[in-house]
Design a protein around this motif. Structure first.
Motif, PDB file in Angstrom:
ATOM      1  N   THR A  50       0.835  -1.196   0.000  1.00 45.22           N
ATOM      2  CA  THR A  50       0.000   0.000   0.000  1.00 45.22           C
ATOM      3  C   THR A  50       0.869   1.244   0.000  1.00 45.22           C
ATOM      4  O   THR A  50       0.592   2.205  -0.734  1.00 45.22           O
ATOM      5  CB  THR A  50      -0.929  -0.003   1.231  1.00 45.22           C
ATOM      6  OG1 THR A  50      -1.706  -1.209   1.238  1.00 45.22           O
ATOM      7  CG2 THR A  50      -1.863   1.184   1.206  1.00 45.22           C
ATOM      8  N   LYS A  51       1.928   1.236   0.826  1.00 48.27           N
ATOM      9  CA  LYS A  51       2.841   2.377   0.863  1.00 48.27           C
ATOM     10  C   LYS A  51       3.490   2.596  -0.502  1.00 48.27           C
ATOM     11  O   LYS A  51       3.627   3.722  -0.976  1.00 48.27           O
ATOM     12  CB  LYS A  51       3.921   2.163   1.926  1.00 48.27           C
ATOM     13  CG  LYS A  51       3.447   2.373   3.332  1.00 48.27           C
ATOM     14  CD  LYS A  51       4.587   2.152   4.307  1.00 48.27           C
ATOM     15  CE  LYS A  51       4.099   2.255   5.745  1.00 48.27           C
ATOM     16  NZ  LYS A  51       5.181   2.004   6.715  1.00 48.27           N
ATOM     17  N   VAL A 107       0.875   4.022  -2.866  1.00 47.89           N
ATOM     18  CA  VAL A 107       0.616   5.423  -2.547  1.00 47.89           C
ATOM     19  C   VAL A 107       1.798   6.280  -2.977  1.00 47.89           C
ATOM     20  O   VAL A 107       1.627   7.365  -3.547  1.00 47.89           O
ATOM     21  CB  VAL A 107       0.302   5.594  -1.038  1.00 47.89           C
ATOM     22  CG1 VAL A 107       0.294   7.058  -0.658  1.00 47.89           C
ATOM     23  CG2 VAL A 107      -1.024   4.943  -0.689  1.00 47.89           C
ATOM     24  N   ASN A 145       1.675   9.186  -5.730  1.00 47.42           N
ATOM     25  CA  ASN A 145       2.107  10.562  -5.448  1.00 47.42           C
ATOM     26  C   ASN A 145       3.124  11.043  -6.475  1.00 47.42           C
ATOM     27  O   ASN A 145       3.063  12.188  -6.930  1.00 47.42           O
ATOM     28  CB  ASN A 145       2.697  10.654  -4.034  1.00 47.42           C
ATOM     29  CG  ASN A 145       1.633  10.695  -2.963  1.00 47.42           C
ATOM     30  OD1 ASN A 145       0.501  11.069  -3.229  1.00 47.42           O
ATOM     31  ND2 ASN A 145       2.000  10.296  -1.755  1.00 47.42           N
TER      32      ASN A 145
END
Length: 103
Positions: free
Chosen positions: A11-12, A15, A19
């Protein structure tokens, strides 16, 4: 637990990637906006130069018309000069004949 950690890491990463993609898209949008602004300025300058050239051409054309118009009132054409000289030449003998007949 390992699955939870892997999910959190995934997930990191997702994300973080999103970004980065958003930052790149934002930067590309800013660049595109700047480019469009530059193109708009160039277009406006081009339009203005064309309008100035057209206005100059119209002024020159109008000046020629005014010049030709003033010459029409002040200068005789070659044909008009020839006609005037022919009339004057014809009037001289007629005037001399009248003078001889009058006394």
């Amino acid at each position: 637990m390992t699955k939870v950690t892997n999910k959190k890491d995934a997930t990191k990463e997702i994300v973080s990637g999103a970004n980065k993609a958003l930052e790149k898209a934002t930067q590309m949008r800013k660049n595109a906006d700047a480019l469009m602004q530059s193109l708009k300025k160039l277009e406006n300058r081009f339009i203005k130069e064309n309008e100035e050239r057209e206005a100059q051409r119209k002024r020159e054309e109008q000046q020629k018309v005014i010049s030709a118009q003033s010459k029409a009132f002040t200068m005789l054409d070659d044909d008009e000069k020839a006609q005037l000289e022919a009339v004057k030449a014809a009037e001289k003998p007629a005037a001399k004949a009248e003078q001889k007949a009058a006394p």
